[in-house]
Design a protein around this motif. Structure first.
Motif, mmCIF file in Angstrom:
data_model
loop_
_atom_site.group_PDB
_atom_site.id
_atom_site.type_symbol
_atom_site.label_atom_id
_atom_site.label_comp_id
_atom_site.label_asym_id
_atom_site.label_seq_id
_atom_site.Cartn_x
_atom_site.Cartn_y
_atom_site.Cartn_z
ATOM 1 N N ASP A 204 0.827 -1.203 0.000
ATOM 2 C CA ASP A 204 0.000 0.000 0.000
ATOM 3 C C ASP A 204 0.866 1.261 0.000
ATOM 4 O O ASP A 204 1.837 1.375 0.759
ATOM 5 C CB ASP A 204 -0.913 0.018 1.223
ATOM 6 N N TYR A 205 0.488 2.212 -0.846
ATOM 7 C CA TYR A 205 1.305 3.404 -1.047
ATOM 8 C C TYR A 205 1.547 4.230 0.225
ATOM 9 O O TYR A 205 2.667 4.718 0.434
ATOM 10 C CB TYR A 205 0.686 4.283 -2.128
ATOM 11 N N PRO A 206 0.555 4.438 1.110
ATOM 12 C CA PRO A 206 0.841 5.216 2.320
ATOM 13 C C PRO A 206 1.944 4.623 3.179
ATOM 14 O O PRO A 206 2.693 5.350 3.831
ATOM 15 C CB PRO A 206 -0.509 5.215 3.059
ATOM 16 N N VAL A 207 2.044 3.289 3.188
ATOM 17 C CA VAL A 207 3.120 2.633 3.939
ATOM 18 C C VAL A 207 4.470 2.999 3.328
ATOM 19 O O VAL A 207 5.445 3.279 4.043
ATOM 20 C CB VAL A 207 2.925 1.108 3.934
ATOM 21 N N VAL A 208 4.519 3.018 2.006
ATOM 22 C CA VAL A 208 5.749 3.390 1.298
ATOM 23 C C VAL A 208 6.117 4.844 1.591
ATOM 24 O O VAL A 208 7.289 5.166 1.824
ATOM 25 C CB VAL A 208 5.570 3.179 -0.225
ATOM 26 N N GLN A 209 5.116 5.721 1.589
ATOM 27 C CA GLN A 209 5.361 7.139 1.869
ATOM 28 C C GLN A 209 6.091 7.318 3.187
ATOM 29 O O GLN A 209 7.096 8.035 3.278
ATOM 30 C CB GLN A 209 4.033 7.899 1.923
ATOM 31 N N GLY A 210 5.552 6.699 4.230
ATOM 32 C CA GLY A 210 6.153 6.841 5.549
ATOM 33 C C GLY A 210 7.534 6.224 5.623
ATOM 34 O O GLY A 210 8.437 6.781 6.248
ATOM 35 N N TRP A 211 7.720 5.089 4.965
ATOM 36 C CA TRP A 211 9.013 4.401 5.008
ATOM 37 C C TRP A 211 10.086 5.218 4.318
ATOM 38 O O TRP A 211 11.205 5.356 4.829
ATOM 39 C CB TRP A 211 8.865 3.039 4.351
ATOM 40 N N LEU A 212 9.789 5.783 3.166
ATOM 41 C CA LEU A 212 10.772 6.588 2.436
ATOM 42 C C LEU A 212 11.154 7.843 3.209
ATOM 43 O O LEU A 212 12.286 8.329 3.107
ATOM 44 C CB LEU A 212 10.205 6.988 1.064
ATOM 45 N N LYS A 213 10.222 8.343 3.992
ATOM 46 C CA LYS A 213 10.473 9.563 4.747
ATOM 47 C C LYS A 213 11.302 9.313 5.998
ATOM 48 O O LYS A 213 12.147 10.131 6.368
ATOM 49 C CB LYS A 213 9.140 10.200 5.143
ATOM 50 N N ASP A 214 11.085 8.160 6.630
ATOM 51 C CA ASP A 214 11.648 7.949 7.961
ATOM 52 C C ASP A 214 12.847 7.017 8.042
ATOM 53 O O ASP A 214 13.607 7.064 9.007
ATOM 54 C CB ASP A 214 10.552 7.395 8.896
ATOM 55 N N LYS A 215 13.033 6.146 7.053
ATOM 56 C CA LYS A 215 14.073 5.136 7.182
ATOM 57 C C LYS A 215 15.420 5.606 6.629
ATOM 58 O O LYS A 215 15.474 6.278 5.591
ATOM 59 C CB LYS A 215 13.654 3.847 6.462
ATOM 60 N N PRO A 216 16.520 5.244 7.283
ATOM 61 C CA PRO A 216 17.843 5.579 6.756
ATOM 62 C C PRO A 216 18.120 4.828 5.459
ATOM 63 O O PRO A 216 17.630 3.715 5.257
ATOM 64 C CB PRO A 216 18.794 5.130 7.875
ATOM 65 N N ASN A 217 18.881 5.449 4.565
ATOM 66 C CA ASN A 217 19.262 4.867 3.270
ATOM 67 C C ASN A 217 18.067 4.623 2.347
ATOM 68 O O ASN A 217 18.169 3.862 1.383
ATOM 69 C CB ASN A 217 20.024 3.544 3.461
ATOM 70 N N ALA A 218 16.942 5.276 2.643
ATOM 71 C CA ALA A 218 15.754 5.089 1.814
ATOM 72 C C ALA A 218 15.939 5.685 0.422
ATOM 73 O O ALA A 218 15.218 5.314 -0.508
ATOM 74 C CB ALA A 218 14.538 5.730 2.487
ATOM 75 N N ASP A 219 16.924 6.567 0.264
ATOM 76 C CA ASP A 219 17.148 7.185 -1.049
ATOM 77 C C ASP A 219 17.702 6.185 -2.070
ATOM 78 O O ASP A 219 17.820 6.492 -3.253
ATOM 79 C CB ASP A 219 18.072 8.393 -0.933
#
Length: 286
Positions: A204-219
């Motif tokens: 689900d996209y909202p889960v991805v949104q939060g993960w990309l914002k908060d997790k290290p090395n998400a870039d």
């Protein structure tokens, strides 16, 4: 004289026993207007535990529910808190396996009053539980390693793909001919991507949104595709629990009307627009 005394003794014993039964009945009543000592809340809603609205969920599933600073918080949690407030009780959250949400097992066994777990409303699930009005429109995202050569859902063919077990993301991937690796939770899915167990995930996209914002090395990862599957989330109750269902729908409608829904959406999900409003009961999981 002895017979009179004996008769009086029998009368006294019977009176005492009757008084005792009345006292017990008074102490065990579950219908005194919804006070903390009974299982009946405001509006005649029956609860599985006195003084609390027991919610089954499956952790973690940010931004809908996850443990933050030692407390379970999120969009779902905040919305159900509104229901609990209307009922004059507090919400208590029980972490349970996600597969039980599809069958309604914990609702039927009396362990929970309702389930709130970012759960998509489907005809198959409606056979086992009753859904509230929809409260959120959901899309499925393809999140991929930037070096995996994936720029759309079509590029997943031949790649190692992950999905959360028993979810519509997993169902969708399978319906498109993929054989996804199943993970027990959303965190496990995303950690599988980060650790290289899979090249991409469908979630689900909202889960991805939060993960990309908060997790290290998400870039190192990117949203390769966003698929509108027409999904909407709903809360569930045991089939036939009409009073609790009405209380949930009332709280959702009022939250939309007075701006609380929008405030919570922006806090937990992101920028609010009119497409988000379509999921609200006044305009009308995984």
């Amino acid at each position: 004289m002895n017979s009179v005394l004996a008769r009086r003794t029998r009368i006294l014993a019977a009176t005492t026993a009757a008084a005792g039964l009345l006292l017990v009945a008074g102490c065990t009543s579950t219908d005194d207007g919804g006070s903390g000592g009974t299982k009946t809340a405001a509006g005649g809603v029956e609860l599985v535990k006195a003084g609390q609205l027991t919610t089954c969920t499956h952790l973690p599933y940010p931004p809908f529910q996850s443990e933050i600073d030692g407390k379970v918080q999120g969009f779902d949690v905040a919305l159900i808190d509104l229901v609990a407030k209307d009922l004059g009780v507090k919400q208590d959250i029980l972490d349970t396996p996600f597969e039980n949400f599809k069958t309604g097992a914990f609702l039927n066994s009396g362990e929970c009053d309702l389930a709130a777990a970012g759960m998509t409303i489907t005809d198959e699930r409606k056979k086992n539980v009753d859904f509230s009005d929809p409260y959120f429109d959901a899309t499925q995202a393809v999140l991929a390693d930037k070096d995996a050569g994936i720029s759309s859902f079509a590029d997943l063919k031949g790649k190692k793909v992950g999905a959360q077990a028993q979810t519509t993301g997993e169902d969708y991937a399978k319906s498109q001919g993929l054989d996804p690796v199943s993970f027990e939770s959303s965190d496990a899915v995303l950690n599988g991507l980060r650790s290289g167990q899979v090249d991409a995930v469908v979630i689900d996209y909202p889960v991805v949104q939060g993960w990309l914002k908060d997790k290290p090395n998400a870039d190192a990862f990117e949203v390769a595709d966003n698929i509108n599957t027409g999904e909407q989330y709903g809360f569930t109750v045991k089939k036939g629990n009409t009073k609790l269902l009405a209380a949930i729908n009332k709280a959702l409608a009022e939250a939309k009307s007075d701006g609380t829904y929008r405030e919570l959406y922006e806090k937990w999900i992101g920028p609010y627009d009119e497409s988000a409003a379509s999921a609200s009961p006044s305009a009308s999981a995984s």
